[in-house]
Write a protein that holds these residues in place. Structure first.
Motif, PDB file in Angstrom:
ATOM      1  N   TYR A 128       0.842  -1.206   0.000  1.00 39.43           N
ATOM      2  CA  TYR A 128       0.000   0.000   0.000  1.00 39.43           C
ATOM      3  C   TYR A 128       0.875   1.253   0.000  1.00 39.43           C
ATOM      4  O   TYR A 128       0.629   2.204  -0.750  1.00 39.43           O
ATOM      5  CB  TYR A 128      -0.911  -0.029   1.231  1.00 39.43           C
ATOM      6  CG  TYR A 128      -1.919   1.099   1.294  1.00 39.43           C
ATOM      7  CD1 TYR A 128      -3.163   0.988   0.678  1.00 39.43           C
ATOM      8  CD2 TYR A 128      -1.631   2.277   1.983  1.00 39.43           C
ATOM      9  CE1 TYR A 128      -4.100   2.011   0.743  1.00 39.43           C
ATOM     10  CE2 TYR A 128      -2.548   3.308   2.057  1.00 39.43           C
ATOM     11  CZ  TYR A 128      -3.786   3.166   1.434  1.00 39.43           C
ATOM     12  OH  TYR A 128      -4.700   4.200   1.498  1.00 39.43           O
ATOM     13  N   GLU A 136      -2.752   0.706  -8.187  1.00 39.47           N
ATOM     14  CA  GLU A 136      -3.378  -0.601  -7.999  1.00 39.47           C
ATOM     15  C   GLU A 136      -2.332  -1.698  -7.794  1.00 39.47           C
ATOM     16  O   GLU A 136      -1.223  -1.621  -8.320  1.00 39.47           O
ATOM     17  CB  GLU A 136      -4.233  -0.980  -9.221  1.00 39.47           C
ATOM     18  CG  GLU A 136      -5.572  -0.271  -9.286  1.00 39.47           C
ATOM     19  CD  GLU A 136      -6.461  -0.849 -10.375  1.00 39.47           C
ATOM     20  OE1 GLU A 136      -7.620  -0.421 -10.459  1.00 39.47           O
ATOM     21  OE2 GLU A 136      -6.006  -1.744 -11.145  1.00 39.47           O
ATOM     22  N   LYS A 185      -9.197 -10.341   1.940  1.00 39.95           N
ATOM     23  CA  LYS A 185      -9.997  -9.154   1.638  1.00 39.95           C
ATOM     24  C   LYS A 185     -10.165  -8.271   2.867  1.00 39.95           C
ATOM     25  O   LYS A 185     -10.022  -7.044   2.794  1.00 39.95           O
ATOM     26  CB  LYS A 185     -11.366  -9.559   1.086  1.00 39.95           C
ATOM     27  CG  LYS A 185     -12.202  -8.368   0.651  1.00 39.95           C
ATOM     28  CD  LYS A 185     -13.485  -8.820  -0.057  1.00 39.95           C
ATOM     29  CE  LYS A 185     -14.261  -7.607  -0.579  1.00 39.95           C
ATOM     30  NZ  LYS A 185     -15.479  -8.014  -1.340  1.00 39.95           N
ATOM     31  N   MET A 188      -6.844  -6.464   3.554  1.00 38.26           N
ATOM     32  CA  MET A 188      -6.579  -5.382   2.605  1.00 38.26           C
ATOM     33  C   MET A 188      -7.453  -4.169   2.881  1.00 38.26           C
ATOM     34  O   MET A 188      -6.997  -3.027   2.849  1.00 38.26           O
ATOM     35  CB  MET A 188      -6.785  -5.880   1.172  1.00 38.26           C
ATOM     36  CG  MET A 188      -5.744  -6.887   0.714  1.00 38.26           C
ATOM     37  SD  MET A 188      -6.007  -7.481  -0.980  1.00 38.26           S
ATOM     38  CE  MET A 188      -5.615  -5.990  -1.935  1.00 38.26           C
ATOM     39  N   MET A 189      -8.723  -4.397   3.185  1.00 34.02           N
ATOM     40  CA  MET A 189      -9.638  -3.287   3.455  1.00 34.02           C
ATOM     41  C   MET A 189      -9.273  -2.582   4.762  1.00 34.02           C
ATOM     42  O   MET A 189      -9.393  -1.358   4.862  1.00 34.02           O
ATOM     43  CB  MET A 189     -11.072  -3.799   3.481  1.00 34.02           C
ATOM     44  CG  MET A 189     -11.569  -4.267   2.114  1.00 34.02           C
ATOM     45  SD  MET A 189     -13.254  -4.911   2.118  1.00 34.02           S
ATOM     46  CE  MET A 189     -14.184  -3.406   2.463  1.00 34.02           C
ATOM     47  N   PHE A 193      -7.029  -0.307   1.411  1.00 39.86           N
ATOM     48  CA  PHE A 193      -7.291  -0.582   0.000  1.00 39.86           C
ATOM     49  C   PHE A 193      -8.784  -0.439  -0.298  1.00 39.86           C
ATOM     50  O   PHE A 193      -9.627  -0.799   0.514  1.00 39.86           O
ATOM     51  CB  PHE A 193      -6.847  -2.006  -0.363  1.00 39.86           C
ATOM     52  CG  PHE A 193      -5.369  -2.174  -0.529  1.00 39.86           C
ATOM     53  CD1 PHE A 193      -4.737  -1.797  -1.704  1.00 39.86           C
ATOM     54  CD2 PHE A 193      -4.601  -2.736   0.487  1.00 39.86           C
ATOM     55  CE1 PHE A 193      -3.375  -1.968  -1.867  1.00 39.86           C
ATOM     56  CE2 PHE A 193      -3.234  -2.911   0.331  1.00 39.86           C
ATOM     57  CZ  PHE A 193      -2.618  -2.521  -0.846  1.00 39.86           C
ATOM     58  N   THR A 194      -9.094   0.076  -1.474  1.00 36.91           N
ATOM     59  CA  THR A 194     -10.474   0.142  -1.945  1.00 36.91           C
ATOM     60  C   THR A 194     -10.598  -0.700  -3.215  1.00 36.91           C
ATOM     61  O   THR A 194      -9.593  -1.183  -3.750  1.00 36.91           O
ATOM     62  CB  THR A 194     -10.892   1.590  -2.243  1.00 36.91           C
ATOM     63  OG1 THR A 194     -10.034   2.125  -3.278  1.00 36.91           O
ATOM     64  CG2 THR A 194     -10.776   2.461  -1.004  1.00 36.91           C
ATOM     65  N   VAL A 196     -11.490  -3.616  -3.572  1.00 34.21           N
ATOM     66  CA  VAL A 196     -10.795  -4.883  -3.303  1.00 34.21           C
ATOM     67  C   VAL A 196     -11.582  -6.055  -3.880  1.00 34.21           C
ATOM     68  O   VAL A 196     -12.782  -6.190  -3.640  1.00 34.21           O
ATOM     69  CB  VAL A 196     -10.584  -5.091  -1.791  1.00 34.21           C
ATOM     70  CG1 VAL A 196      -9.944  -6.449  -1.520  1.00 34.21           C
ATOM     71  CG2 VAL A 196      -9.723  -3.977  -1.210  1.00 34.21           C
ATOM     72  N   GLY A 271      -6.469  -4.594  -5.570  1.00 33.84           N
ATOM     73  CA  GLY A 271      -6.940  -3.493  -4.740  1.00 33.84           C
ATOM     74  C   GLY A 271      -6.333  -2.182  -5.184  1.00 33.84           C
ATOM     75  O   GLY A 271      -5.331  -2.141  -5.894  1.00 33.84           O
TER      76      GLY A 271
END
Length: 273
Positions: A128, A136, A185, A188-189, A193-194, A196, A271
């Motif tokens: 990230y 991305e 998931k 990551m969220m 991250f969006t 995802v 993501g």
């Protein structure tokens, strides 16, 4: 896992999955406009970066950088594949990031590397932080894999446990997870991250004969087995695979090679920052 020549020759399963995943999911990647920089995490010998990933990168790519924790892999990649637009560097994605790399890449890819990262939160957070705003990532890595079961079995044997005490370092954190895609998931969220998207794919790969499988086992072996015991290690490795019914028992047709069928689970994650 530091012999670049051996790895390049035998990493057929990772090359196969890198190509298939890019062919199937490549259209979902939102490439940035203008000049872009692309990062390949865990590039190994550099062959996947340059012979597979590069095919899918648009012409507006100004810089392609491969990175790996192995100095010998990076040295080999730079000697064989570096040019004015492509270079390779040593980087531990589970370690501290150099400040000059933060926010420096518009797209980050990784094939068959993230399952070696035990601290997944640090690994994903570093990815990230490497991305620019709106950048991305596209990641392909193993969750369940028969070789992980073999590692555990051999590590419990009197013969091999001395060299395999750190066995869990080399087993995917998701190997025992029933729904790894949900865990990835959620992680990551939580990092930020969006958009995802995470899938867990059931895959099968057939090694056409045992020589090909031996090359693969040897090229990715993470344990420091003494040279004079390497042949014994492969024999015991194959015996466990036979017990797991991964390797066929000898065919009645002596002209037919004995095959090995690997059923495994592969994570594909995307993501945006």
């Amino acid at each position: 896992m530091n012999n670049a020549v051996l790895y390049q020759k035998h990493n057929i399963i990772s090359k196969n999955d890198a190509l298939k995943c890019l062919e199937e999911y490549g259209q979902l990647i939102t490439w940035k406009n203008g000049k872009i920089t692309v990062l390949d995490l865990g590039c190994g010998d550099g062959s996947v970066t340059t012979s597979i990933l590069k095919r899918f990168i648009p012409n507006n790519c100004e810089r392609l950088v491969g990175c790996d924790i192995s100095e010998s892999m990076v040295k080999y990649a730079n000697e064989h594949y570096a040019n004015d637009h492509t270079s390779f560097m040593v980087l531990d994605i589970e370690g501290d990031l150099p400040n000059e790399l933060r926010g420096n890449f518009d797209h980050a890819f990784s094939f068959y590397a993230m399952h070696w990262i035990q601290n997944q939160e640090v690994g994903f957070r570093n990815i990230y932080d490497l991305l620019s705003e709106g950048g991305e990532c596209f990641l392909v890595f193993l969750s369940q894999w028969p070789m992980f079961d073999v590692y555990r079995t051999l590590s419990r044997s009197t013969k091999w446990k001395l060299w395999m005490e750190d066995v869990e370092r080399f087993i995917s954190p998701y190997h025992d997870c029933q729904e790894p895609e949900k865990k990835v998931k959620q992680l990551m969220m939580s990092i930020g991250f969006t958009s995802v998207e995470v899938e867990c794919l059931q895959k099968t790969f057939v090694y056409p004969d045992l020589d090909v499988l031996k090359g693969s086992v040897t090229s990715i072996n993470p344990f420091k087995i003494p040279k004079d015991l390497e042949e014994d290690y492969v024999v015991d490795f194959f015996n466990v695979l036979r017990d797991l019914r991964v390797i066929d028992h000898a065919s009645s047709n002596v002209d037919e090679p004995i095959k090995a069928t690997f059923n495994y689970h592969l994570i594909v994650a995307k993501g945006r920052k």
